[in-house]
Design a protein around this motif. Structure first.
Motif, PDB file in Angstrom:
ATOM      1  N   ILE A  94       0.862  -1.188   0.000  1.00  0.00           N
ATOM      2  CA  ILE A  94       0.000   0.000   0.000  1.00  0.00           C
ATOM      3  C   ILE A  94       0.896   1.235   0.000  1.00  0.00           C
ATOM      4  O   ILE A  94       1.717   1.414   0.893  1.00  0.00           O
ATOM      5  CB  ILE A  94      -0.935   0.019   1.224  1.00  0.00           C
ATOM      6  N   PRO A  95       0.739   2.111  -1.001  1.00  0.00           N
ATOM      7  CA  PRO A  95       1.586   3.308  -1.070  1.00  0.00           C
ATOM      8  C   PRO A  95       1.315   4.259   0.102  1.00  0.00           C
ATOM      9  O   PRO A  95       0.174   4.377   0.562  1.00  0.00           O
ATOM     10  CB  PRO A  95       1.180   3.977  -2.390  1.00  0.00           C
ATOM     11  N   PRO A  96       2.368   4.937   0.580  1.00  0.00           N
ATOM     12  CA  PRO A  96       2.193   5.888   1.698  1.00  0.00           C
ATOM     13  C   PRO A  96       1.134   6.951   1.418  1.00  0.00           C
ATOM     14  O   PRO A  96       0.407   7.358   2.314  1.00  0.00           O
ATOM     15  CB  PRO A  96       3.569   6.514   1.856  1.00  0.00           C
ATOM     16  N   SER A  97       1.006   7.391   0.173  1.00  0.00           N
ATOM     17  CA  SER A  97       0.023   8.432  -0.146  1.00  0.00           C
ATOM     18  C   SER A  97      -1.407   7.977   0.120  1.00  0.00           C
ATOM     19  O   SER A  97      -2.292   8.798   0.340  1.00  0.00           O
ATOM     20  CB  SER A  97       0.162   8.860  -1.610  1.00  0.00           C
ATOM     21  N   GLN A  98      -1.634   6.672   0.111  1.00  0.00           N
ATOM     22  CA  GLN A  98      -2.968   6.148   0.355  1.00  0.00           C
ATOM     23  C   GLN A  98      -3.276   6.004   1.844  1.00  0.00           C
ATOM     24  O   GLN A  98      -4.389   5.657   2.213  1.00  0.00           O
ATOM     25  CB  GLN A  98      -3.137   4.798  -0.346  1.00  0.00           C
ATOM     26  N   ARG A  99      -2.292   6.265   2.685  1.00  0.00           N
ATOM     27  CA  ARG A  99      -2.489   6.156   4.129  1.00  0.00           C
ATOM     28  C   ARG A  99      -3.002   7.450   4.749  1.00  0.00           C
ATOM     29  O   ARG A  99      -3.452   7.470   5.878  1.00  0.00           O
ATOM     30  CB  ARG A  99      -1.177   5.754   4.805  1.00  0.00           C
TER      31      ARG A  99
END
Length: 166
Positions: free
Chosen positions: A72-77
């Motif tokens: 899961i990409p950090p931007s999606q967190r």
């Protein structure tokens, strides 16, 4: 000294209040584009439909990532963090201090709120000294020219910048 950006400004203000309650005296208190709690809740309410939709899409995306083994990409967190802020802001009411609280409020020129002091004049015992800087809520922490403006206000060396006190 204590400073906080957006929801972090409410945290900074509460920290200063708790320090004073314990007998410590905080230095300069600065809120960066932080709306008063009642206005913050109103802003959160206006964007909550978007947060709900994004949260559903992100849940599907995270499920897809987990099922396929994709990281899961950090931007999606970020949405999880924003949702946590919204929950905390909805239940936060500032303490009523014994003495007036004077603080600096750095406000973006292109704020989502129309109130010049982001609603703080409606909160008893809280008195901001308002500074306006170029940019919007996001650019003031991402663009170097904006960061220079509020850094100058924080350090008291704003003579070369287009930041003004209202």
């Amino acid at each position: 000294h204590i400073a906080g950006f957006s929801f972090g400004g409410l945290i900074a203000l509460e920290m200063a209040y708790q320090m004073q309650a314990m007998g410590a005296r905080p230095g300069k208190i600065t809120l960066i584009d932080t709306a008063a709690p009642h206005l913050f809740r109103s802003i959160i309410h206006h964007v909550s439909w978007r947060i709900s939709l994004e949260r559903s899409v992100q849940h599907l995306f995270r499920s897809f990532c987990i099922m396929t083994g994709i990281r899961i990409p950090p931007s999606q967190r970020n949405l999880y963090i924003l949702h946590s802020f919204a929950d905390a802001a909805n239940s936060y009411y500032p303490s009523t201090p014994e003495h007036p609280v004077h603080f600096s409020l750095i406000r973006s020129m292109h704020s989502v709120a129309d109130e010049p002091d982001l609603g703080w004049s409606k909160v008893e015992h809280y008195f901001p000294e308002v500074h306006h800087i170029e940019g919007d809520h996001r650019s003031i922490v991402r663009e170097y020219s904006c960061v220079k403006q509020y850094a100058a206000i924080l350090t008291g060396s704003n003579r070369d910048f287009r930041a003004g006190v209202v």
